[in-house]
Design a protein around this motif. Structure first.
Motif, PDB file in Angstrom:
ATOM      1  N   UNK B  53     -18.541 -19.717 -26.634  1.00  0.00           N
ATOM      2  CA  UNK B  53     -18.192 -20.971 -26.090  1.00  0.00           C
ATOM      3  C   UNK B  53     -16.509 -21.084 -26.325  1.00  0.00           C
ATOM      4  N   UNK B  54     -16.317 -20.861 -27.484  1.00  0.00           N
ATOM      5  CA  UNK B  54     -14.582 -20.788 -27.754  1.00  0.00           C
ATOM      6  C   UNK B  54     -13.832 -20.016 -27.033  1.00  0.00           C
ATOM      7  N   UNK B  55     -14.479 -18.755 -26.628  1.00  0.00           N
ATOM      8  CA  UNK B  55     -13.569 -18.035 -25.707  1.00  0.00           C
ATOM      9  C   UNK B  55     -13.576 -18.674 -24.425  1.00  0.00           C
ATOM     10  N   UNK B  62      -6.449 -22.564 -21.123  1.00  0.00           N
ATOM     11  CA  UNK B  62      -5.219 -21.733 -20.849  1.00  0.00           C
ATOM     12  C   UNK B  62      -4.931 -21.726 -19.602  1.00  0.00           C
ATOM     13  N   UNK B  63      -6.045 -21.644 -18.595  1.00  0.00           N
ATOM     14  CA  UNK B  63      -5.662 -21.488 -17.188  1.00  0.00           C
ATOM     15  C   UNK B  63      -5.251 -22.879 -16.724  1.00  0.00           C
ATOM     16  N   UNK B  64      -5.706 -24.052 -17.328  1.00  0.00           N
ATOM     17  CA  UNK B  64      -5.518 -25.005 -16.620  1.00  0.00           C
ATOM     18  C   UNK B  64      -4.235 -25.855 -17.162  1.00  0.00           C
ATOM     19  N   UNK B  65      -3.585 -25.152 -18.139  1.00  0.00           N
ATOM     20  CA  UNK B  65      -2.152 -25.447 -18.739  1.00  0.00           C
ATOM     21  C   UNK B  65      -1.241 -24.708 -18.239  1.00  0.00           C
ATOM     22  N   UNK B  71      -4.551 -16.835 -25.256  1.00  0.00           N
ATOM     23  CA  UNK B  71      -4.070 -17.127 -26.537  1.00  0.00           C
ATOM     24  C   UNK B  71      -5.032 -18.377 -26.917  1.00  0.00           C
ATOM     25  N   UNK B  72      -5.306 -19.156 -26.201  1.00  0.00           N
ATOM     26  CA  UNK B  72      -6.195 -20.289 -26.680  1.00  0.00           C
ATOM     27  C   UNK B  72      -7.519 -19.767 -26.924  1.00  0.00           C
ATOM     28  N   UNK B  73      -7.888 -18.980 -25.713  1.00  0.00           N
ATOM     29  CA  UNK B  73      -9.186 -18.205 -26.016  1.00  0.00           C
ATOM     30  C   UNK B  73      -9.196 -17.573 -27.412  1.00  0.00           C
ATOM     31  N   UNK B  74      -8.487 -16.886 -27.503  1.00  0.00           N
ATOM     32  CA  UNK B  74      -8.668 -16.040 -28.856  1.00  0.00           C
ATOM     33  C   UNK B  74      -8.596 -16.886 -30.190  1.00  0.00           C
ATOM     34  N   UNK B  75      -7.804 -18.073 -30.129  1.00  0.00           N
ATOM     35  CA  UNK B  75      -7.881 -18.999 -30.947  1.00  0.00           C
ATOM     36  C   UNK B  75      -9.083 -19.700 -31.405  1.00  0.00           C
ATOM     37  N   UNK B 113      -3.037 -20.937 -33.150  1.00  0.00           N
ATOM     38  CA  UNK B 113      -2.532 -21.003 -31.578  1.00  0.00           C
ATOM     39  C   UNK B 113      -0.885 -21.076 -31.711  1.00  0.00           C
ATOM     40  N   UNK B 114      -0.431 -21.634 -32.487  1.00  0.00           N
ATOM     41  CA  UNK B 114       1.086 -21.867 -32.599  1.00  0.00           C
ATOM     42  C   UNK B 114       1.558 -20.541 -33.308  1.00  0.00           C
TER      43      UNK B 114
END
Lengths: 288, 168
Positions: B53-55, B62-65, B71-75, B113-114
């Motif tokens: 779910x997180x991935x 990520x795709x929408x931003x 990166x967001x998917x990994x975090x 993420x950061x």
């Protein structure tokens, strides 16, 4: 009968696979300092080392052959090549002089053909999907003439730029995004700098210590970035900190209330700007 | 059925994030509703579901931003996996452990993420701590309320049915 292994019982393997997948996906989108995708750099680097070994072995044999066996007519070739090199250096100097002249003329031509701005109105249909980035989605895309790096304006001032246009919608990066920057100048004193987003507001950076900037000044676009048309309001200087004569943090309160945006204007005609045009005041006007 | 429910919850969170969250006092930065759902799913269904779910959710964000996809998917997948694993190892049914998990997951996610962006030289995040903390508090508040609603709502419905039957 032996049942097939259930991958759902192997969370650590799945976790490792998913993590590697993400890293590969990220790598595929990133470039190294040399401008090459990371994944390509790593793959290429690995194979290149093997090729280097083979090449070194083959090259050693060729060098030995060329240096000690095939030395014939080398002195004559050397003299001929030196003469050719001298002639080519003179020609190169002439070509460079012509290129400089051509660039100067094209800049003058651009300045003369500067035209008023054309804009397209668009409605805001969504906010940012990720809280770490400050973006908006608008209901116009490439079908309406939108392209990346087009400036987006509101009646109160500059909003941001188009970063990712789809066919019928586009993603707009707001000025307050941490990765956003805009060339600005103080309207009163014409002091120039770069306004960079912090996530909630903007900071004015790269201002010369001798410039005149005080709280309450209005910051407008300088147009020097080639994205935002010159003379549009970015925000108001909220506070100015000075440290040993140089400017410290200069905070800018954005002119636009990003939370209440409904309709925006996208500048579809790119701002045409000649070098040295940034200090002559607002020279553009929006038209729908 | 579980997958449909998780996907529906993620879609709802994403829709709320892009429509309503930007009107909050702190803007869209005040909350990460998608992360709240990922933590919720991980606590309810375990590490594998939380990770997947997180991935998926992170990559959609990520795709929408304007970020790098992955990166967001990994975090979020790491957060989903970690929270799911903790949820299986420890008893987290009480309010306090859940509160700690939501806070920890939010702070951990933001730092990952950061950290990834800074490590890869893709952006700078000057003095991010106040933002991280306020978002973590917001996420925790929403997460705790969501858990309460999900757990209390069926009980209330049952009680109502029971009271109707007894009246008859």
């Amino acid at each position: 009968m032996k049942s097939a292994p259930d991958v759902w019982q192997w969370p650590w393997y799945l976790f490792a696979a998913l993590t590697v997948g993400h890293v590969l996906l990220i790598s595929a989108q990133l470039n190294t300092d040399r401008g090459v995708p990371v994944i390509e750099d790593v793959t290429f680097g690995t194979f290149a080392e093997a090729q280097r070994g083979i090449s070194a072995a083959v090259g050693g044999v060729r060098t030995w052959w060329g240096d000690y066996v095939a030395l014939q007519m080398v002195r004559d070739d050397n003299i001929r090549l030196r003469r050719e090199l001298s002639q080519l250096q003179v020609t190169l100097q002439q070509e460079r002089a012509m290129a400089r002249q051509s660039r100067t003329l094209s800049r003058l031509l651009e300045l003369r053909t500067q035209v008023p701005l054309a804009t397209v109105a668009a409605a805001v249909i969504a906010g940012g999907a990720s809280p770490e980035f400050r973006t908006l989605t608008i209901d116009k895309g490439t079908a309406d003439g939108l392209r990346p790096n087009m400036a987006v304006l509101a009646p109160a001032g500059v909003i941001g730029r188009v970063v990712s246009p789809g066919s019928r919608a586009a993603l707009v990066q707001l000025l307050i995004d941490r990765n956003a920057a805009v060339g600005v100048m103080v309207e009163r004193s014409r002091a120039q700098g770069v306004a960079e987003g912090t996530g909630t507001e903007m900071r004015l950076n790269y201002v010369s210590g001798g410039d005149d900037v005080v709280a309450g000044d209005v910051a407008v676009t300088s147009g020097i970035d080639g994205i935002y048309p010159k003379g549009f309001v970015v925000g108001q200087i909220e506070s100015v900190e000075r440290e040993a004569g140089a400017f410290g943090a200069i905070r800018i309160q954005p002119a636009v209330d990003f939370l209440s945006l409904e309709v925006v204007l996208v500048v579809t005609s790119p701002p045409r700007l000649a070098v040295g045009d940034v200090a002559s005041g607002p020279g553009t006007q929006a038209q729908e | 059925m579980k997958a449909v429910g998780v996907l529906a919850a993620l879609a709802l969170a994403l829709a709320l994030q892009t429509t309503l969250a930007r009107f909050l006092p702190g803007g869209a930065a005040a909350l990460d509703l998608v992360l709240v759902v990922v933590v919720f799913v991980a606590l309810k269904h375990g590490p594998v579901t939380g990770m997947l779910a997180g991935s998926a959710a992170g990559m959609i964000q990520d795709a929408l931003s304007i970020g790098v996809i992955g990166i967001g998917g990994l975090a979020k997948s790491i957060v989903g996996f970690a929270v799911g694993a903790i949820g299986q190892q420890f008893i987290v049914a009480a309010a306090l452990p859940r509160l700690v998990i939501f806070l920890g997951a939010s702070v951990g996610h933001a730092m990952m993420f950061i950290g990834l962006y800074v490590l890869l030289g893709l952006g700078s995040f000057p003095s991010p701590w106040s933002g991280i903390l306020s978002q973590a508090l917001g996420n925790t508040a929403v997460g705790m309320v969501a858990f309460s609603i999900v757990e209390v709502f069926p009980v209330l419905v049952d009680r109502r049915r029971l009271s109707r039957r007894t009246r008859r």
